[in-house]
Scaffold this motif. Sequence first.
Motif, short mmCIF file in Angstrom:
data_model
loop_
_atom_site.label_atom_id
_atom_site.label_comp_id
_atom_site.label_asym_id
_atom_site.label_seq_id
_atom_site.Cartn_x
_atom_site.Cartn_y
_atom_site.Cartn_z
N MET A 17 -51.45 17.27 -18.59
CA MET A 17 -51.53 18.59 -19.24
C MET A 17 -50.15 19.11 -19.63
O MET A 17 -50.02 19.76 -20.67
N VAL A 18 -49.15 18.82 -18.82
CA VAL A 18 -47.82 19.38 -19.06
C VAL A 18 -47.00 18.52 -20.01
O VAL A 18 -46.32 19.04 -20.91
N LEU A 19 -47.05 17.19 -19.83
CA LEU A 19 -46.18 16.29 -20.59
C LEU A 19 -46.92 15.51 -21.67
O LEU A 19 -46.26 14.96 -22.56
N LEU A 61 -38.01 11.90 -17.89
CA LEU A 61 -38.24 11.15 -16.66
C LEU A 61 -38.07 12.05 -15.44
O LEU A 61 -38.83 11.96 -14.47
N LEU A 62 -37.10 12.95 -15.48
CA LEU A 62 -36.91 13.91 -14.39
C LEU A 62 -38.12 14.83 -14.26
O LEU A 62 -38.59 15.08 -13.14
N ALA A 63 -38.62 15.32 -15.39
CA ALA A 63 -39.78 16.21 -15.34
C ALA A 63 -40.99 15.50 -14.75
O ALA A 63 -41.71 16.06 -13.91
N GLY A 64 -41.22 14.25 -15.18
CA GLY A 64 -42.35 13.50 -14.63
C GLY A 64 -42.20 13.24 -13.15
O GLY A 64 -43.16 13.37 -12.37
N PRO A 75 -40.19 18.93 -21.88
CA PRO A 75 -40.00 18.66 -23.31
C PRO A 75 -40.89 19.56 -24.16
O PRO A 75 -41.99 19.94 -23.73
N MET A 76 -40.43 19.88 -25.34
CA MET A 76 -41.22 20.71 -26.26
C MET A 76 -42.38 19.90 -26.78
O MET A 76 -42.23 18.75 -27.18
#
Length: 222
Positions: free
Chosen positions: A21-23, A162-165, A220-221
């Motif tokens: 949902m986010v990425l 990669l950090l966000a995931g 990320p946008m």
Amino acid sequence: MHALGMSASNSGFIGYPVAAMVLGTSPAAIFLALNMLIENLLIIPAALILAEAGRQSGAGIVTVARKTFVRLVRNPILIGLALGLLLAITETSLPRPLTQVIEMLAGAAGPAALFVIGGTLFGLQVRGMLGDVGQIVTGKLIFHPLAILGFFLLMPQADPALLAGALLFACAPMISVYPLLGQRYGMAGISAAALMAATLAAFVTLSMGIWLMDLFGLLPMR
């Protein structure tokens, strides 16, 4: 077993849906595969090896190694991991009837695990285990994501996606079979209570994590 609860995320049922949902679906699928590799091939086997070795405390190194090896080769979880890895490496395709049976068992595994966890929680006296449960839940939902963030900050030119995931999966509560693993080592009650508390608390901590990542521009946008 405490460390296992703090380091192995529920990547399939919580981490992946939230990351999708986010990425987006495609990045989330890649992160899911990476998490599954580390959790199934490193974290879970390492925790079981340490737990089995801990049962032999006081014995010599050779005796500990021998008894630990004998118990591990009989462990159904490690047997399943080894067979799955072997089939993946050799790219072996199972016969369709056998594949259907495995798919049926896989579909029933989640509900069966929840049934066992619910039975473990019924009548459970939480008095006397609040310290252990609090330690596991705090370690999983707070210190695990902070540790991931700290390691990424030490990496030069780390990929923000990669950090966000990694942070999203780290913010998820522990694996749903955690109480089943803990039961083998006399920690069924503590692990079940920790799983329930972490899953409930994750609604808050995971939402806060997403908000903070968005605030600092890590997402990320889309």
